[in-house]
Design an enzyme around this catalytic site. Structure first.
Site, PDB file in Angstrom:
ATOM      1  N   PHE A 140       0.873  -1.185   0.000  1.00 20.79           N
ATOM      2  CA  PHE A 140       0.000   0.000   0.000  1.00 20.79           C
ATOM      3  C   PHE A 140       0.915   1.242   0.000  1.00 20.79           C
ATOM      4  CE2 PHE A 140      -1.953  -3.413   2.531  1.00 20.79           C
ATOM      5  CZ  PHE A 140      -3.162  -3.613   1.873  1.00 20.79           C
TER       6      PHE A 140
ATOM      7  N   SER B  60      -2.474  -0.783  -5.659  1.00 20.39           N
ATOM      8  CA  SER B  60      -3.401  -1.104  -6.752  1.00 20.39           C
ATOM      9  C   SER B  60      -3.698   0.104  -7.637  1.00 20.39           C
ATOM     10  CB  SER B  60      -4.703  -1.669  -6.175  1.00 20.39           C
ATOM     11  OG  SER B  60      -5.238  -0.760  -5.245  1.00 20.39           O
TER      12      SER B  60
ATOM     13  N   CYS C 164      -5.247   2.780  10.298  1.00 17.36           N
ATOM     14  CA  CYS C 164      -5.714   4.160  10.427  1.00 17.36           C
ATOM     15  C   CYS C 164      -7.204   4.190  10.745  1.00 17.36           C
ATOM     16  CB  CYS C 164      -5.379   4.972   9.173  1.00 17.36           C
ATOM     17  SG  CYS C 164      -6.064   4.285   7.670  1.00 17.36           S
TER      18      CYS C 164
HETATM   19  N1  SAH Z   1       1.842   4.084   2.667  1.00 15.55           N
HETATM   20  C1  SAH Z   1       1.338   5.183   1.897  1.00 15.55           C
HETATM   21  C2  SAH Z   1      -0.109   5.511   2.190  1.00 15.55           C
HETATM   22  C3  SAH Z   1      -1.075   4.360   2.023  1.00 15.55           C
HETATM   23  S1  SAH Z   1      -2.717   4.844   1.768  1.00 15.55           S
HETATM   24  C4  SAH Z   1       2.244   6.414   2.128  1.00 15.55           C
HETATM   25  O1  SAH Z   1       3.176   6.327   2.901  1.00 15.55           O
HETATM   26  O2  SAH Z   1       1.979   7.439   1.510  1.00 15.55           O
HETATM   27  C5  SAH Z   1      -3.433   3.352   1.245  1.00 15.55           C
HETATM   28  C6  SAH Z   1      -3.054   2.924  -0.155  1.00 15.55           C
HETATM   29  O3  SAH Z   1      -3.606   1.635  -0.362  1.00 15.55           O
HETATM   30  C7  SAH Z   1      -3.580   3.767  -1.297  1.00 15.55           C
HETATM   31  O4  SAH Z   1      -2.518   4.207  -2.081  1.00 15.55           O
HETATM   32  C8  SAH Z   1      -4.488   2.825  -2.110  1.00 15.55           C
HETATM   33  O5  SAH Z   1      -4.349   3.013  -3.510  1.00 15.55           O
HETATM   34  C9  SAH Z   1      -3.947   1.489  -1.724  1.00 15.55           C
HETATM   35  N2  SAH Z   1      -4.864   0.346  -1.771  1.00 15.55           N
HETATM   36  C10 SAH Z   1      -6.121   0.268  -1.286  1.00 15.55           C
HETATM   37  N3  SAH Z   1      -6.588  -0.986  -1.395  1.00 15.55           N
HETATM   38  C11 SAH Z   1      -5.594  -1.722  -1.956  1.00 15.55           C
HETATM   39  C12 SAH Z   1      -5.456  -3.099  -2.311  1.00 15.55           C
HETATM   40  N4  SAH Z   1      -6.437  -3.961  -2.080  1.00 15.55           N
HETATM   41  N5  SAH Z   1      -4.299  -3.507  -2.842  1.00 15.55           N
HETATM   42  C13 SAH Z   1      -3.294  -2.627  -3.074  1.00 15.55           C
HETATM   43  N6  SAH Z   1      -3.364  -1.321  -2.752  1.00 15.55           N
HETATM   44  C14 SAH Z   1      -4.501  -0.881  -2.207  1.00 15.55           C
END
Ligand code: SAH
Length: 395
Positions: A227, A250, A339
């Site tokens: 993520f 994703s 979160c």
């Molecule tokens: N770690 C990041 C913030 C994460 S926010 C930072 O430091 O900036 C959550 C992220 O999860 C988003 O970018 C979203 O696109 C992604 N996301 C949500 N569901 C997902 C999934 N099932 N698989 C992969 N990514 C996902």
């Protein structure tokens, strides 16, 4: 000014300075004000409790602002609250390494319904209540006076507005339109941020300290950042000497931003591999392929938007963390986050204990993560504590 009377026995939270009056606490009868109007909240004995902003459509009928009867919020009151919040960020605003800061964090800064983030020379504003919607001009003016940004952009398309009966709103409030990609810096690293189209308000600045702390364990390690969004954890890990980083998300927009950010910071493009995929599926693929990592970051979106979804969310967090733990070698580290405000630290630890048991691993919690100083937790508003994380070592 309208008075909103509370039912007998329903004034305790408001007296204890909790900022939300729920619809169930409001006594029947009396003339109802318009949404967004300033009201006086009184107890069943007609004693003054506090001033607040009314919204008859919202589950939170009144958002309380001021408990001093002699300080009925007027324009000067709003300006003063904004000044106080900005002043508290001054040390952060002076940092040469970081120019992206949350200036106003709603209830936590005694300004319910208002969020303001600074991105280099631009401000991004979110208005989540009909009361704040009415004083948006004052907010814009005060922010201009205090910070002289190049532009102030509104990104109020969050779902919170629907609960208040407000339509989504976005667009320029004053000054220049931000460029499609705006360069910001955090912890000495450079990022391209899309204030107009990006997630949330463009960048997750609440993970600033946690990125740095996590990366301090990355030297010489094979890192997996799940993520990853625009690469906050990935870039900090590279900067701290990670041998290799694999970043999974994703979202195509996130991948696009991350690729730009690798180049922007002058990292070797071969040091980092991006994978656009669903994290759960990708973790399964890694397990099948026998891949192993030394440090894994799991920073998923909010799985529990409310208390009622907590049980289901706990299972999702457990499964995700179990998959992560299975990819770690002995002595490996898992930096895992939630979160969801509904999931408190105690419950999160239980979820990790459960995940470890299922994975057949023994783990220790070696660090606890929380939200940074520009996302303070107001003592009388525990709901504002939402970000938590654990650094776990696999034994
Ligand atoms: N770690 C990041 C913030 C994460 S926010 C930072 O430091 O900036 C959550 C992220 O999860 C988003 O970018 C979203 O696109 C992604 N996301 C949500 N569901 C997902 C999934 N099932 N698989 C992969 N990514 C996902």
């Amino acid at each position: 000014m309208h008075a909103i009377k509370l039912k007998k026995g329903k004034a305790k939270a408001a007296y204890q300075r909790h900022p939300w009056v729920f619809s169930g606490a409001v006594a029947d009868g009396g003339k109802r004000p318009q949404n967004g109007e300033m009201v006086q909240v009184i107890d069943d004995q007609e004693e003054f409790v506090a001033y607040g902003l009314y919204n008859g459509q919202s589950r939170v009928t009144v958002r309380l602002l001021e408990w001093d009867v002699d300080r009925c919020p007027d324009e000067g009151w709003w300006r003063m609250q904004i000044q106080q919040a900005v002043k508290a960020r001054e040390p952060l605003l002076r940092s040469p390494d970081t120019d992206t800061v949350r200036l106003i964090f709603a209830e936590a800064d005694f300004l319910p319904g208002l969020i303001v983030d600074r991105y280099a020379n631009f401000l991004s504003v979110q208005v989540h209540s009909s009361g704040v919607e009415r004083i948006k001009q004052v907010v814009t003016d005060e922010l201009n006076q205090l910070l002289r940004p190049r532009g102030i952009y509104e990104r109020s398309d969050a779902s919170a507005r629907t609960h208040e009966g407000l339509p989504a709103a976005s667009g320029i409030l004053s000054g220049e339109l931000p460029p499609e990609w705006l360069e910001i810096k955090e912890n000495g690293l450079r990022y391209q941020v899309n204030i107009i189209e990006g997630q949330k308000s463009g960048f997750y600045c609440d993970q600033r300290d946690n990125r740095l702390l996590t990366a301090s364990y990355a030297r010489g390690k094979r890192v997996l950042d799940c993520f990853c969004y625009s690469g906050g954890f990935s870039l900090n890990a590279l900067a701290q000497g990670a041998t290799s980083v694999v970043s999974v998300d994703s979202s195509a927009l996130a991948m696009d931003a991350l690729k730009q950010n690798i180049a922007l910071n002058g990292f070797d493009e071969n040091a980092l591999k991006t994978v656009q995929a669903d994290v759960n599926k990708q973790l399964r693929r890694f397990a099948e392929g026998g891949e192993r990592f030394d440090l894994i970051v799991l920073d998923p979106p909010k799985y529990a938007p409310s208390r009622s979804s907590l049980e289901k969310a706990a299972r999702a967090y457990k499964d995700l963390n179990r998959r992560g733990l299975l990819l770690l070698e002995q002595g490996g580290l898992l930096a895992t986050f939630s979160c969801s405000a509904a999931m408190d630290m105690g419950t999160f630890k239980q979820v990790l204990a459960w995940a470890a048991l299922d994975a057949g691993k023994e783990i220790q919690f070696v660090r606890q993560f929380t939200q940074p100083e520009d996302h303070p937790i107001r003592a009388s508003f525990p709901e504002g504590e939402y970000l938590k994380g654990l650094l776990c070592r696999v034994l």
